[in-house]
Scaffold this motif. Structure first.
Motif, PDB file in Angstrom:
ATOM      1  N   ILE A  20       0.857  -1.184   0.000  1.00 20.05           N
ATOM      2  CA  ILE A  20       0.000   0.000   0.000  1.00 20.05           C
ATOM      3  C   ILE A  20       0.896   1.237   0.000  1.00 20.05           C
ATOM      4  O   ILE A  20       1.801   1.354   0.827  1.00 20.05           O
ATOM      5  CB  ILE A  20      -0.931   0.051   1.231  1.00 20.05           C
ATOM      6  CG1 ILE A  20      -1.787  -1.219   1.330  1.00 20.05           C
ATOM      7  CG2 ILE A  20      -1.810   1.304   1.185  1.00 20.05           C
ATOM      8  CD1 ILE A  20      -2.787  -1.382   0.238  1.00 20.05           C
ATOM      9  N   ASP A  21       0.653   2.153  -0.923  1.00 19.75           N
ATOM     10  CA  ASP A  21       1.421   3.394  -0.979  1.00 19.75           C
ATOM     11  C   ASP A  21       0.733   4.535  -0.236  1.00 19.75           C
ATOM     12  O   ASP A  21       1.390   5.350   0.417  1.00 19.75           O
ATOM     13  CB  ASP A  21       1.629   3.828  -2.444  1.00 19.75           C
ATOM     14  CG  ASP A  21       2.399   2.799  -3.246  1.00 19.75           C
ATOM     15  OD1 ASP A  21       3.494   2.407  -2.802  1.00 19.75           O
ATOM     16  OD2 ASP A  21       1.909   2.397  -4.316  1.00 19.75           O
ATOM     17  N   LEU A  22      -0.596   4.599  -0.354  1.00 16.91           N
ATOM     18  CA  LEU A  22      -1.335   5.764   0.131  1.00 16.91           C
ATOM     19  C   LEU A  22      -2.685   5.329   0.690  1.00 16.91           C
ATOM     20  O   LEU A  22      -3.388   4.527   0.074  1.00 16.91           O
ATOM     21  CB  LEU A  22      -1.538   6.746  -1.033  1.00 16.91           C
ATOM     22  CG  LEU A  22      -2.314   8.028  -0.763  1.00 16.91           C
ATOM     23  CD1 LEU A  22      -1.594   8.907   0.248  1.00 16.91           C
ATOM     24  CD2 LEU A  22      -2.513   8.804  -2.074  1.00 16.91           C
ATOM     25  N   VAL A  23      -3.038   5.886   1.860  1.00 16.78           N
ATOM     26  CA  VAL A  23      -4.318   5.565   2.502  1.00 16.78           C
ATOM     27  C   VAL A  23      -5.159   6.826   2.619  1.00 16.78           C
ATOM     28  O   VAL A  23      -4.693   7.851   3.124  1.00 16.78           O
ATOM     29  CB  VAL A  23      -4.116   4.959   3.911  1.00 16.78           C
ATOM     30  CG1 VAL A  23      -5.468   4.632   4.547  1.00 16.78           C
ATOM     31  CG2 VAL A  23      -3.254   3.715   3.845  1.00 16.78           C
ATOM     32  N   PHE A  24      -6.405   6.750   2.139  1.00 23.40           N
ATOM     33  CA  PHE A  24      -7.397   7.790   2.398  1.00 23.40           C
ATOM     34  C   PHE A  24      -8.127   7.362   3.657  1.00 23.40           C
ATOM     35  O   PHE A  24      -8.883   6.383   3.649  1.00 23.40           O
ATOM     36  CB  PHE A  24      -8.343   7.937   1.208  1.00 23.40           C
ATOM     37  CG  PHE A  24      -7.702   8.589   0.025  1.00 23.40           C
ATOM     38  CD1 PHE A  24      -7.799   9.962  -0.161  1.00 23.40           C
ATOM     39  CD2 PHE A  24      -6.982   7.843  -0.896  1.00 23.40           C
ATOM     40  CE1 PHE A  24      -7.186  10.582  -1.252  1.00 23.40           C
ATOM     41  CE2 PHE A  24      -6.368   8.444  -1.987  1.00 23.40           C
ATOM     42  CZ  PHE A  24      -6.473   9.814  -2.154  1.00 23.40           C
ATOM     43  N   LEU A  25      -7.904   8.092   4.741  1.00 20.60           N
ATOM     44  CA  LEU A  25      -8.248   7.598   6.072  1.00 20.60           C
ATOM     45  C   LEU A  25      -9.194   8.525   6.816  1.00 20.60           C
ATOM     46  O   LEU A  25      -8.859   9.677   7.110  1.00 20.60           O
ATOM     47  CB  LEU A  25      -6.950   7.411   6.872  1.00 20.60           C
ATOM     48  CG  LEU A  25      -7.048   6.897   8.291  1.00 20.60           C
ATOM     49  CD1 LEU A  25      -7.675   5.503   8.326  1.00 20.60           C
ATOM     50  CD2 LEU A  25      -5.653   6.860   8.927  1.00 20.60           C
ATOM     51  N   ASP A  26     -10.382   8.007   7.139  1.00 18.94           N
ATOM     52  CA  ASP A  26     -11.322   8.739   7.978  1.00 18.94           C
ATOM     53  C   ASP A  26     -10.769   8.790   9.399  1.00 18.94           C
ATOM     54  O   ASP A  26     -10.123   7.845   9.860  1.00 18.94           O
ATOM     55  CB  ASP A  26     -12.684   8.047   7.947  1.00 18.94           C
ATOM     56  CG  ASP A  26     -13.748   8.810   8.717  1.00 18.94           C
ATOM     57  OD1 ASP A  26     -13.629  10.043   8.844  1.00 18.94           O
ATOM     58  OD2 ASP A  26     -14.699   8.174   9.202  1.00 18.94           O
ATOM     59  N   ILE A  27     -11.015   9.876  10.104  1.00 19.18           N
ATOM     60  CA  ILE A  27     -10.495  10.010  11.469  1.00 19.18           C
ATOM     61  C   ILE A  27     -11.463   9.482  12.510  1.00 19.18           C
ATOM     62  O   ILE A  27     -11.108   8.697  13.389  1.00 19.18           O
ATOM     63  CB  ILE A  27     -10.146  11.485  11.768  1.00 19.18           C
ATOM     64  CG1 ILE A  27      -8.943  11.914  10.925  1.00 19.18           C
ATOM     65  CG2 ILE A  27      -9.839  11.687  13.251  1.00 19.18           C
ATOM     66  CD1 ILE A  27      -8.523  13.350  11.111  1.00 19.18           C
ATOM     67  N   ASN A  28     -12.723   9.890  12.403  1.00 24.98           N
ATOM     68  CA  ASN A  28     -13.706   9.557  13.430  1.00 24.98           C
ATOM     69  C   ASN A  28     -14.380   8.224  13.115  1.00 24.98           C
ATOM     70  O   ASN A  28     -15.455   8.167  12.532  1.00 24.98           O
ATOM     71  CB  ASN A  28     -14.746  10.681  13.526  1.00 24.98           C
ATOM     72  CG  ASN A  28     -15.631  10.535  14.741  1.00 24.98           C
ATOM     73  OD1 ASN A  28     -15.278   9.877  15.707  1.00 24.98           O
ATOM     74  ND2 ASN A  28     -16.803  11.136  14.692  1.00 24.98           N
TER      75      ASN A  28
END
Length: 238
Positions: free
Chosen positions: A53-61
């Protein structure tokens, strides 16, 4: 933009609509490969353990394990773009050296800017102008238990009915259970304009307009007071 390799992305968000919007945006950009879409951090850990995995689009809550905790626990070689509906986490997000911090609803243009930042810092590229992204001219929406491809050029206008939308096309009307704000985030802003809390129209199909109404496909659609100033300002450019 020219990249020397495919960028493997993972989407992590407990909201299915949010995941779909990000995936739709990413599908428009070449050399981006979405290898997984997860509803929680535990699923994401499994993906990271089993593939590159190079990049993660990550929700915080998120429940159980927050995006902040998840970001602290993964390899620093995996870069993170935080996605959230709350501004309060911005400082902590950037302290973790996140590539960017996106507020929902996320537009294509804003996500494109975040990816440009990623490529500028970490990608081996020959041209750094955002306008060189190659994009598609369609989107997918869920209707009747399947994902339907809709060309932007075929949309006359979009109409909101509380918990579902009608997308009026040149040859049919598609009904989808999605909010008008979520669909607005998917649309290219140079082709569409929001004129009312219940209406988004195609600029291309405008037949006439006044200070109160815009006629599209022989139907007069109201301009609401809250959108009027911005709508008229945009239309006066043409």
């Amino acid at each position: 933009m020219i990249n020397t390799h495919m960028i493997s992305c993972l989407i992590v968000d407990d909201e299915s609509i949010a995941r779909e919007i990000i995936a739709t945006h990413l599908s428009k950009i070449k050399n981006i490969n979405v290898v997984g879409s997860c509803s929680n951090a535990l699923e994401a850990f499994n993906h990271i353990s089993n593939q590159q995995i190079d990049l993660v689009f990550l929700d915080i809550n998120m429940p159980e394990i927050s995006g902040i905790s998840f970001a602290k626990s993964i390899n620093s070689n995996i870069k993170v773009i935080f996605t959230t509906a709350y501004r309060d986490y911005a400082v902590e997000g950037f302290e973790l050296k996140a590539v960017d911090y996106l507020l929902k609803p996320i537009s294509f243009k804003r996500l494109e800017q975040a990816l440009q930042t990623y490529f500028d810092i970490y990608g081996n590229i020959t041209d750094t102008k955002p306008s060189t992204f190659e994009v598609t001219d369609f989107m997918f929406v869920r209707s009747e238990r399947k994902m339907i491809k809709i060309d932007y050029s075929s949309i006359y206008y979009i109409e909101s009915y509380s918990d579902y939308l009608k997308i009026h096309l040149d040859n049919q009307t598609i009904v989808t259970r999605e909010t008008i704000s979520a669909i607005e985030a998917k649309l290219p802003k140079h082709l569409f304009i929001r004129i009312h809390r219940s209406y988004i129209i195609s600029i291309h199909f405008i037949q006439s307009f006044t200070n109160e109404y815009i006629t599209v496909h022989n139907k007069a659609l109201p301009i609401s007071r809250s959108y009027k100033k911005e709508v008229l300002k945009q239309l006066e450019k043409f």
